[in-house]
Design a protein around this motif. Structure first.
Motif, PDB file in Angstrom:
ATOM      1  N   ALA A  32       1.229 168.279 -40.262  1.00 58.04           N
ATOM      2  CA  ALA A  32       1.275 168.633 -38.843  1.00 58.04           C
ATOM      3  C   ALA A  32       0.538 169.932 -38.581  1.00 58.04           C
ATOM      4  O   ALA A  32       0.440 170.379 -37.448  1.00 58.04           O
ATOM      5  N   THR A  33       0.027 170.548 -39.646  1.00 59.27           N
ATOM      6  CA  THR A  33      -0.556 171.888 -39.534  1.00 59.27           C
ATOM      7  C   THR A  33      -2.067 171.842 -39.619  1.00 59.27           C
ATOM      8  O   THR A  33      -2.612 171.544 -40.679  1.00 59.27           O
ATOM      9  N   PRO A  34      -2.787 172.125 -38.546  1.00 62.78           N
ATOM     10  CA  PRO A  34      -4.254 172.137 -38.616  1.00 62.78           C
ATOM     11  C   PRO A  34      -4.761 173.258 -39.501  1.00 62.78           C
ATOM     12  O   PRO A  34      -4.169 174.336 -39.552  1.00 62.78           O
ATOM     13  N   PHE A  56       3.145 162.198 -24.414  1.00 62.59           N
ATOM     14  CA  PHE A  56       4.085 161.913 -25.494  1.00 62.59           C
ATOM     15  C   PHE A  56       4.834 163.162 -25.959  1.00 62.59           C
ATOM     16  O   PHE A  56       5.914 163.068 -26.528  1.00 62.59           O
ATOM     17  N   LEU A  57       4.248 164.342 -25.737  1.00 63.89           N
ATOM     18  CA  LEU A  57       4.852 165.592 -26.166  1.00 63.89           C
ATOM     19  C   LEU A  57       4.869 166.578 -25.002  1.00 63.89           C
ATOM     20  O   LEU A  57       4.219 166.351 -23.968  1.00 63.89           O
ATOM     21  N   ILE A  58       5.589 167.673 -25.179  1.00 63.42           N
ATOM     22  CA  ILE A  58       5.635 168.706 -24.148  1.00 63.42           C
ATOM     23  C   ILE A  58       5.306 170.058 -24.765  1.00 63.42           C
ATOM     24  O   ILE A  58       5.525 170.293 -25.953  1.00 63.42           O
ATOM     25  N   ASN A  59       4.775 170.936 -23.944  1.00 62.55           N
ATOM     26  CA  ASN A  59       4.420 172.282 -24.383  1.00 62.55           C
ATOM     27  C   ASN A  59       5.584 173.246 -24.177  1.00 62.55           C
ATOM     28  O   ASN A  59       6.435 173.014 -23.308  1.00 62.55           O
ATOM     29  N   THR A 107      -9.193 162.848 -41.843  1.00 61.23           N
ATOM     30  CA  THR A 107      -9.561 161.454 -41.603  1.00 61.23           C
ATOM     31  C   THR A 107      -9.257 161.064 -40.164  1.00 61.23           C
ATOM     32  O   THR A 107     -10.034 160.369 -39.508  1.00 61.23           O
ATOM     33  N   PHE A 108      -8.097 161.536 -39.687  1.00 65.27           N
ATOM     34  CA  PHE A 108      -7.710 161.272 -38.299  1.00 65.27           C
ATOM     35  C   PHE A 108      -6.870 162.438 -37.809  1.00 65.27           C
ATOM     36  O   PHE A 108      -6.042 162.972 -38.538  1.00 65.27           O
ATOM     37  N   ARG A 109      -7.114 162.862 -36.552  1.00 67.48           N
ATOM     38  CA  ARG A 109      -6.377 163.985 -35.976  1.00 67.48           C
ATOM     39  C   ARG A 109      -5.785 163.583 -34.627  1.00 67.48           C
ATOM     40  O   ARG A 109      -6.447 162.953 -33.804  1.00 67.48           O
ATOM     41  N   TYR A 110      -4.506 163.954 -34.442  1.00 65.48           N
ATOM     42  CA  TYR A 110      -3.879 163.825 -33.132  1.00 65.48           C
ATOM     43  C   TYR A 110      -3.052 165.087 -32.927  1.00 65.48           C
ATOM     44  O   TYR A 110      -2.008 165.274 -33.544  1.00 65.48           O
ATOM     45  N   SER A 111      -3.537 165.968 -32.062  1.00 65.34           N
ATOM     46  CA  SER A 111      -2.970 167.302 -31.938  1.00 65.34           C
ATOM     47  C   SER A 111      -1.851 167.353 -30.905  1.00 65.34           C
ATOM     48  O   SER A 111      -1.619 166.409 -30.153  1.00 65.34           O
ATOM     49  N   LEU A 112      -1.167 168.509 -30.877  1.00 66.42           N
ATOM     50  CA  LEU A 112      -0.147 168.748 -29.860  1.00 66.42           C
ATOM     51  C   LEU A 112      -0.753 168.629 -28.468  1.00 66.42           C
ATOM     52  O   LEU A 112      -0.160 168.032 -27.561  1.00 66.42           O
ATOM     53  N   LEU A 113      -1.952 169.193 -28.281  1.00 68.66           N
ATOM     54  CA  LEU A 113      -2.594 169.122 -26.968  1.00 68.66           C
ATOM     55  C   LEU A 113      -2.904 167.679 -26.582  1.00 68.66           C
ATOM     56  O   LEU A 113      -2.780 167.296 -25.416  1.00 68.66           O
TER      57      LEU A 113
END
Length: 829
Positions: free
Chosen positions: A324-326, A379-382, A366-372
């Motif tokens: 989960a850590t870029p 799907f997520l909140i800040n 290979t694949f990235r799906y970030s918090l933003l």
């Protein structure tokens, strides 16, 4: 053909890495299985050829200079491999290494070289299926089909809309668009010859569900028979097993591997902590390299340390990392200012190593799906960030630090400078902790249906700090909410608290210390706040959290993102009504954000370019009559210092340690500057000419009046816990190695080489390791053993006698012979 001087520097590293995984270069040894400058049938010599156990060529290793990309030797190495009928190739320049199975795909980055048995097992058993016509067609119902497979063959469900309606009505799960994209990206990669993959997906985006789909795809395709799913904490074992059983139980069996358990043989999915595999090197004794064709590492950059990477590389086949850590989470850190002992440097190395391990050398997963991405797509909140600092913490966070002035027990004036790393370790302030708690309570998000403080997590420096904060919160709760909580408003959840693991489960299930009595139709936990250190970070799923507080400085980006990530999941609080007919629909029940209270500038530290929603400068003046202000000039601060158990001792040690570190670093920096003016010395290091290096240093560098460099002083400057050779120091100084290994690391590596070669029985494995390491580091033990005065072990402080007796005599002789012939004991003196 002799290697050039420039190439010699890489060969030093390559030879060491070969030896580490059990390859023997010594032509006079009975175990010799590496040929150097091996002439191929086409008349050209290969740099190294690794032989199988029957003495036939198994793998070609092509060495390049440090500054040359090893992939440039790809076609040259393939020519040698084809001429020798070898399936495997290693490409290395001593810093970067690639393994290439020329029958299955592309070169993949590796962290260490494969063992002989690993290659032999792969040759016999790993041939991923490449028939594109038989590869699954994957849609968003791929997991739903596993949850209820029988319906798919019924004619009435062939229509897509009817099928989706059926899946929804039965509570089955679709893959989200990005989860499906991740799956298809990996599928395409396998078909193109890749074997290693890294998914970078934000906390709360369903990495385990995505993993379930990936596991199903690999088990149905690509020749995979069994999957190993590695986690780094015990509680994550059960969590992963539950998730896999929930969605895959109709198709595959999942077990948690425990020591001495054989049930893994009959399971397609095996879940374990990486620590279970590392313990006593069990993975080498219980499992064959071909037992797992797909190894998945959850939270890869945390769970793939030095030892665990050996487990990961031991098994043949596909490798998948989840994080989960870029990698760029250290973007705001001045990399050039880091030192080897800085925790941020360790974190940086681990991140870079993780990306390299999974073939993502460019830094792109290979694949990235970030918090933003998750926030943008709903799907997520800040978080709504409260950057809250007192006068004291503002100075603790500054470059100058916080200057404390006071008196010691004898009445002498003292002064000391503290920084954020000293808070609740060397510097204590009761009033600062109270201000943290007060600010949190005044600004915390409230539960939409009860109006109570929303469920919250608070992260503290230590277990003692957590106990203090819990007590303060309960004192305030008694004052603010009389007769409501009975000291269970806040609960300490740390490993030293009995039943803490169950507390984490109860808090997520809204049953911790019973239910809130504010609304009889609505279920939420009576306890509103859990105060912890690190227990409730990775993998803790509690969607109704409304507040996260960081009452501690954080240095690890992975820790920061995991703590913050506990609040990013969406939530509809109306789901928690017991009687749905009583739901108050006038209230907005959707969680749109959560409060992130940051008392140590962590958010700014890791995300400088983000704007804060709100900044709170905590007041220095009293907020209530009679409350002392938090100000460095007030006498009340002297009272706060009374919490320091031994203030004078701490005050004396800190400046000496800090000053010493600066002096030592300057001394070593001057040494590096000096040797850079001696290019002939660099050439000797590249060639590994130790005797000539020592002679050169003695004549031209050491003991000169200008600097007075000595080997002993350099050891002190580097703060090593072992004796260093001049080659150790110069390899590090010229950048051929990135750090000086500790005595513990050296011992582990030495024993691991022995273990690879001789594999002592598990019954006396620990005794063998203890004997091996004690003999190396303890001169008295060596004298006792070498003189065969074994009775003297009865009274020796090493407590070696019990272990010595447990080892068969033949194995003792093997250990001593190995040490005599393979190890420079002086390194461990």
């Amino acid at each position: 053909m002799v290697a050039s001087k420039n190439e010699a520097q890489s060969r030093i590293q390559i030879n060491a890495m070969l030896a580490q995984t059990g390859w023997v270069l010594d032509a006079d040894s009975d175990q010799h299985n590496v040929e150097v400058e091996y002439r191929t049938p086409i008349g050209k010599p290969a740099d190294y050829v690794l032989m199988d156990s029957d003495g036939f060529p198994l793998c070609v290793l092509e060495a390049k200079n440090f500054d040359i990309d090893p992939l440039s030797a790809k076609e040259q190495a393939r020519e040698y491999a084809n001429a020798l009928n070898c399936r495997f190739i290693i490409l290395s320049n001593g810093r970067e290494h690639y393994f290439w199975d020329i029958e299955t795909g592309n070169p993949n980055t590796i962290g260490e070289f494969p063992q002989q048995r690993n290659l032999e097992d792969r040759k016999e058993g790993f041939n991923p299926h490449q028939d594109k016509e038989n590869i699954d067609e994957i849609g968003n119902d791929y997991i739903a089909l596993s949850q209820m497979p029988d319906y798919a063959n019924k004619p009435e469900y062939k229509d897509e809309s009817t099928r989706e309606e059926f899946i929804f009505s039965n509570g089955l799960r679709f893959l989200r668009k990005y989860q499906l994209e991740a799956l298809l990206t990996i599928q395409k990669g396998v078909q193109e010859g890749s074997e290693r993959f890294l998914l970078e997906m934000a906390t709360g985006t369903g990495k385990t569900l995505t993993s379930s789909a990936i596991i199903k795809m690999f088990l149905r395709n690509f020749g995979v028979k069994r999957v190993l799913f590695l986690v780094d904490r015990l509680e994550l074992e059960t969590q992963a097993q539950k998730e896999f059983n929930k969605v895959l139980k109709n198709d595959y069996t999942t077990v948690i591997w425990k020591e001495n358990s054989k049930n893994w043989n009959s399971a397609q999915i095996v879940v374990s902590t990486v620590q279970s595999f590392i313990s006593d090197n069990k993975y080498k004794r219980i499992f064959k390299p071909s037992d797992f064709d797909l190894v998945i590492s959850d939270e890869a950059h945390r769970s793939l340390g030095r030892k665990s990477r050996r487990v990961f590389e031991y098994f043949v086949g596909f490798k998948l990392g989840l994080t989960a850590t870029p990698k760029d989470y250290l973007k705001s850190v001045n990399i050039s200012g880091l030192t080897e002992r800085d925790p941020r440097e360790l974190e940086r190395r681990m991140m870079l190593d993780t990306y390299t391990t999974f073939g993502c050398r460019s830094g792109e997963p290979t694949f990235r799906y970030s918090l933003l991405d998750g926030v943008k797509e709903g799907f997520l909140i800040n978080p709504f960030v409260y950057d809250a600092r007192t006068d004291i913490t503002t100075e603790l966070l500054s470059e100058e630090g916080y200057l404390f002035e006071g008196t010691d027990e004898d009445g002498n004036d003292v002064e000391e400078t503290f920084t954020k790393k000293d808070f609740e370790k060397k510097f204590f302030s009761e009033e600062t902790n109270r201000k943290f708690c007060e600010t949190f309570l005044q600004n915390a998000r409230k539960d939409p249906y009860t109006g109570e403080i929303g469920k919250s997590l608070i992260f503290c420096v230590s277990q003692k700090h957590a106990a203090k904060v819990t007590q303060i919160l309960n004192e305030y709760a008694l004052e603010m909410f009389p007769n409501k909580y009975q000291s269970d408003f806040a609960v300490q959840v740390t490993s030293n608290v009995m039943g803490s693991q169950q507390m984490t489960v109860d808090f997520a299930n809204n049953t911790l210390n019973g239910f809130s009595t504010v609304n009889e139709y609505y279920r939420t936990s009576k306890t509103r706040v859990c105060v912890t250190v690190g227990m409730m970070t990775t993998g803790y799923d509690c969607t109704d959290l409304l507040n996260i507080a960081m009452m501690r400085p954080i240095y690890s980006p992975s820790d920061f993102i995991q703590m913050k990530g506990r609040g990013t999941r969406r939530k509809d609080f109306s789901e928690d009504w017991i009687d749905k007919d009583e739901v108050n629909e006038a209230i907005n029940s959707i969680k749109h954000d959560f409060a992130l209270f940051d008392f140590f500038g962590n958010y700014e530290y890791f995300e400088k370019e983000f704007d804060y929603d709100q900044k709170l400068k905590l007041p220095a003046k009293p907020s209530k009559p009679g409350e002392p202000p938090i100000d460095i000039d007030t006498p009340e601060l002297d009272t706060a210092e009374s919490y320091v158990l031994d203030p004078l001792k701490s005050l004396e040690e800190i400046p000496l340690t800090t000053q010493g570190m600066k002096i030592d670093q300057v001394y070593f920096d001057r040494f590096i500057d000096t040797i850079q003016d001696h290019p002939e010395l660099r050439e000797l290091v590249e060639l590994g000419e130790v005797s000539k290096i020592e002679e050169y240093l003695a004549k031209k560098v050491f003991d000169k009046p200008e600097e007075y460099f000595t080997l002993k002083n350099l050891e002190i400057a580097l703060k090593t816990d072992r004796k260093l050779s001049v080659l150790d120091i110069l390899m590090y100084s010229f950048g051929f190695t990135d750090r000086i290994k500790s005595k513990k690391e050296q011992l582990e590596e030495a024993f691991d080489k022995f273990d690879n070669e001789h594999q002592p029985d598990e019954v006396y494995f620990r005794s063998v390791r203890y004997f091996f390491e004690t003999y190396l580091v303890d001169k008295e033990v060596r004298e006792i053993i070498d003189s065969r005065k074994y009775a003297d072990l009865n009274t020796h402080s090493s407590n070696l006698l019990e272990h010595f007796k447990a080892i068969p005599e033949g194995m003792r002789d093997t250990i001593l012979s190995y040490i005599k012939n393979n190890i420079e004991i002086e390194k461990f003196a």
